[in-house]
Design a protein around this motif. Sequence first.
Motif: not given
Length: 497
Positions: A114-130
Amino acid sequence: MEEQVAAYVAREYKQPLPPPPSEAGLPGILRKNLFATPFDAIVTVVLGLFSVWAVWKLVQWGLTTAVFTGANREACLAGEGGAVGACWAFVRAKFGQFVYGLYPIGQRWRVDITLLLLVALVLPFAIPRVPYKRLNVILLVVVFPFVALVLLTGGRFNISGGWVAFLFALAAFVSAVLAAGNAAAVPRLLKAATAMAVLSLAFLLASNIISSARVDLLAFRFSLLSLLALLAALASVVASLLSVRGTERTGAWTIRVLIPPLAVAAIIVLLSGDFGLTHVPTNLWGGLLVTLVVALTGIAASLPLGILLALGRRSHLPAIRLFSIIFIEFWRGVPLITVLFMSAFMIPLFLPDGVNFNQLLRALIGVALFSAAYMAEVIRGGLQAIPKGQHEAAQALGLGYWQMMRLIVLPQALKLVIPGIVNTFIGLFKDTSLVYIIGLADLLGTVRRGFSDPNWITPTTAATGLVFAAFVYWVFCFSMSRYSIYMERRLDTGHKR
């Protein structure tokens, strides 16, 4: 005789002169900032000596004389004539408990996923260029919460008929609101849809007061009143569908109206399904897991609720404005501790028959509503900072109210109040430690429980555990602060000073 005036005209660019030696380099910086006056020099020396002494004491306590390994309290007790600093062996031995609480050891892989899924979804959302931001938001906001709920609990919820009727009643309200957004919708059918949704909630409230016969339908047990509530909710959805028939883009509006009830049906199937996972009740959750669940749920719920309340407080409709004002002022006038007690003991009194929340869910509701009131005032400040000409220009372009807010006003308002929004998020993250008073073992509560373990009772155990908890809170809060500064600089396009 005329006087001749000598003049000198430069024929090439003159290089700037170097700064005076007393102002250049490290000596110049120190002299300008730390030793400009005798008083500045005295303050610099005193604070410098104090800082060196404090840092040395912390290093001595946390590293030099600290204990990093050990099986029990004996390792952290001072020897003959020696002093022992931090008992990091205690943190090492209890680290699993600090992160997972009493979650079964053999099932902790579910928390990790669950934590890995959260990180995998939050990081692309937080990086504007993704790219693919819209898909990312749908996965993070719509799909992930239910996947996480099934992973962490194991699914197989015993959903009663009252829950089914309650969820469909809420979906009926949302469908009616979506149908009302179509200017060509039939007003008479919209009024009927709203009336049936209100009647559905009335039946649910009556079922909490009046006992009635039980009816089994589709593997769910309904009371007679809750079954009537379900039928009224379905009738409301049908009326909303009929209201948009024959209008422009009928198919698109039909899909919009059907999304809430279909989403509720999918949620019910998902939560009541058997995925072969061992059920783990929420009273076994604890540590950082509970802190993240409460904080992330409060953050995700308070922002949209705060936006709606801020818009409602500025609305020209008296009923909506009065409701928003009462809601905001009530929750802002009550301490969070009182809100948590109210959510723990009073929410069941207002729920219809067959609908019940466990203690963690009650705390989540209380924290979300409390934080939404503060978020509403932050966003209202941003809305008031937008010039009236922006509203007039949007209206001159033919934009409706919601289009104007979504495309013109809210993007500017939210950009202006990023510091206030993140400040509210940081305060919410730290306030999660208060759920300990209603029996939920968050990170700080789990650390405090570890102090009572007789195998680790030493003079430095409590200080070490509290320093560890403080460091974890600081890492999360500092990360949010730095990210907000980054977003401010990225979005700072028209307010330079």
